[in-house]
Motif scaffolding. Structure first.
Motif, PDB file in Angstrom:
ATOM      1  N   ILE A   1       0.805  -1.444  -0.104  1.00 15.12           N
ATOM      2  CA  ILE A   1      -0.114   0.304  -0.555  1.00 15.12           C
ATOM      3  C   ILE A   1       0.952   1.178   0.455  1.00 15.12           C
ATOM      4  O   ILE A   1       2.172   0.996   0.522  1.00 15.12           O
ATOM      5  N   SER A   2       0.252   2.387  -0.446  1.00 14.12           N
ATOM      6  CA  SER A   2       1.276   3.902  -0.171  1.00 14.12           C
ATOM      7  C   SER A   2       2.091   4.101  -1.324  1.00 14.12           C
ATOM      8  O   SER A   2       2.921   4.497  -0.658  1.00 14.12           O
ATOM      9  N   ARG A   3       1.612   3.450  -2.095  1.00 10.68           N
ATOM     10  CA  ARG A   3       3.057   2.972  -3.638  1.00 10.68           C
ATOM     11  C   ARG A   3       2.349   4.209  -4.379  1.00 10.68           C
ATOM     12  O   ARG A   3       0.727   3.838  -5.375  1.00 10.68           O
ATOM     13  N   SER A   4       2.383   5.267  -5.422  1.00 12.12           N
ATOM     14  CA  SER A   4       2.279   5.736  -6.450  1.00 12.12           C
ATOM     15  C   SER A   4       3.425   5.869  -7.374  1.00 12.12           C
ATOM     16  O   SER A   4       4.263   5.487  -7.794  1.00 12.12           O
TER      17      SER A   4
END
Lengths: 285, 300
Positions: free
Chosen positions: A8-11
């Motif tokens: 999670i929390s990856r762009s």
């Protein structure tokens, strides 16, 4: 193809940025290594081309053949240099692993007066480079009468502080006290516990110690301590051959490749153990 | 006091076996690491040429070193440049690349770990840079700059004081992803996954917040150990520099404290003076370590 594990929390923008940076870093690290490999197989005329070619066109084994000829015509049989390096490396590494593991076991699992002092001094010794003790070390060696003997290289390697530190940290975290207590209740002697219980558990750590010690000793030229030609080491002999000027450029490239292969291979085989050991190396506050 | 000593002695006797275990290592460690530091500190207050007995001279060596040895001041400046530029750069490169690599699949991770670590264990292989930055037209960098018409004549990268330090720093940086890098890789792999899941619930929105608030604090012990290894090697730059730029380098532009030490210790045999150089470097390293350890405690 998915290259990385899902999180999670990856762009996507961040991914692109990171992969670009990683690629640039990898290229910076890898290119010189490729040059070393490529140069070793270049014929002499390709080593001196303008504009220079990064990669070999007509690969040849001539550099290695030339090296072999130079080796077989050396004043001292070349096998002597090989033996010296193998002997120094083996004796130094073996002694280091045994002595450092024994000391680490007592420091990690026994409480006794002086144990804190010893460990604190070892940690302190990681904070300065061995270069600062070069001169007094020479005086010590000469007082011991060890100048121009194998011992001057081998024995100090036994007491390398990084090895003791890594081993002690690993034992702290990986060897359960309950297991040792159970063995003691069964009447096992301390040496039996150390050899039969502790050492098998800390296998990754002693593999790491072997690698670290090996890397240092494999590259040792004997430094200021060894003068006799028949006690000189393999890196010394190969460097002498490689330093024969422009005409030896090809041979030098072959030497560089040969000297690199061994430590890199040893690391590849044991990479997982090394990483596991380094994981326990953290400093407590 | 007496009962205390008696108590200590009985403790020592009770733990006989422990001393058997630590004894061999500790004795050798004392002879080859602790004793040399003490001898070095002692010698730094003497004149000693290895032939006559050392003669006590008080602070004279240090006074000469810091107030009248111009070459030493160049060496100090260069060593601090290395420590202040390649040291932190290498440390952050170790951390950043370890962090990137840790996101990859295991196989790719192993390959890249090897790729970044290999230069630091390959010994003299760094001399390939003397071909890359060779001073003639056959050097890769000169060759390409000439070919594309950017320069008109080859640059003496390792001889010209203007380029010597930056080029050497590139090489030092290239071979500096060593123990610290492996320690960081290992530290990152050891972090519990559930920490990140909990973080996501607590409002961690992107990877940078995740790095600062979760990852770095969780691997603080590794960060501290890595810092020790990086600082030690960044102050000890010298032997590699000599092989790249020669000794002495043009105008002493590549002179470091270690090369100054080699000059007085191995060539001029002014051992007292050399010991003063070594002692100064020792004190500088240990003090810097303490300061950086203090800073790292504040992370997160």
């Amino acid at each position: 193809m998915q290259l990385r594990t899902k999180r999670i929390s990856r762009s996507p923008g961040g991914d692109a940025f990171i992969f670009t940076l990683l690629f640039m870093g990898a290229a910076f690290m890898a290119l010189p290594m490729f040059f070393v490999i490529s140069n070793a197989f270049k014929p002499l005329n390709e080593l001196f081309l303008f504009p220079p070619k990064l990669f070999v066109r007509n690969p040849t084994l001539n550099n290695f053949k030339d090296l072999f000829v130079l080796i077989s015509s050396s004043w001292i049989p070349f096998s002597r240099y090989v033996f010296n390096t193998l002997f120094i490396t083996t004796a130094g590494t073996l002694g280091h692993v045994i002595l450092a593991s024994m000391a680490a076991y007592a420091l990690a699992k026994h409480k006794f007066p002086g144990s804190k002092l010893i460990f604190t001094t070892v940690v302190l010794s990681l904070m300065f480079a061995p270069e600062v003790t070069a001169i007094p070390n020479y005086l010590t060696m000469s007082a011991l009468g060890w100048i121009d003997t194998y011992a001057a290289v081998i024995v100090p390697a036994w007491a390398a502080s990084l090895g003791l530190f890594l081993m002690k940290q690993f034992m702290d975290q990986m060897v359960p006290d309950t297991l040792l207590e159970a063995a003691k209740i069964d009447g096992a002697h301390e040496f039996t516990i150390f050899w039969k219980i502790v050492m098998p558990i800390v296998r990754p750590a002693w593999l790491t110690l072997i690698i670290l010690s090996f890397q240092g000793l494999w590259q040792s030229t004997g430094g200021n301590f060894i003068y006799s030609e028949e006690l000189k080491t393999l890196p010394y002999a190969l460097n002498q051959i490689a330093q024969g000027g422009i005409a030896r450029a090809g041979v030098a490239a072959a030497v560089a490749l040969l000297m690199m292969i061994v430590p890199v291979t040893v690391f590849v085989i044991n990479q997982a153990s090394v990483v596991e050991t380094m994981g326990t190396s953290g400093m407590k506050e | 006091m007496k009962t205390k000593l008696a108590h200590l002695w009985s403790e020592v006797k009770r733990n006989k076996i422990s001393y058997v275990f630590v004894g061999p290592f500790t004795i050798l460690f004392f002879i080859f690491t602790v004793l040399p530091v003490l001898i070095s500190i002692g010698l730094s207050f003497t004149n000693y040429n290895m032939l006559q007995k050392p003669m006590f001279v008080g602070w004279a060596n240090f006074v000469k070193l810091f107030f009248s040895d111009d070459v030493f001041l160049i060496a100090v400046k260069n060593t601090f440049l290395f420590a202040a530029i390649t040291g932190p750069l290498s440390y952050f490169a170790c951390l950043i690349f370890a962090w990137f690599i840790n996101e990859l699949k295991p196989k790719l991770r192993a390959v890249l770990t090897l790729l970044f670590y290999a230069p630091s264990i390959s010994g003299n292989v760094f001399l390939i840079w003397t071909i890359i930055f060779s001073g003639d037209a056959y050097g890769y960098v000169n060759g390409f700059l000439l070919y594309w018409g950017i320069i008109k004549e080859p640059i003496q990268w390792f001889l010209d004081p203007k380029y010597m330090l930056p080029v050497t720093m590139i090489v030092i940086l290239w071979m500096s992803l060593g123990t610290s890098f492996l320690v960081f890789i290992a530290g990152l792999q050891g972090i519990d996954r559930s920490l990140y899941e909990a973080g996501a619930i607590d409002g961690i929105r992107n990877r940078w917040q995740e790095l600062w608030f979760l990852t770095l604090p969780a691997m603080r012990p590794q960060l501290m150990f890595g810092a020790i290894m990086s600082i030690t090697s960044s102050f000890a730059v010298g032997h590699q520099v000599v092989q790249l730029v020669g000794f002495p380098s043009t105008d002493y532009a590549g002179h470091t404290v270690i090369t100054h030490l080699m000059d007085y210790g191995n060539i001029r045999f002014e051992m007292g003076y050399a010991a003063a150089i070594a002692t100064s470097l020792f004190v500088t390293m240990v003090v810097t370590q303490q300061i950086v350890q203090g800073l790292l405690r504040k992370i997160g």
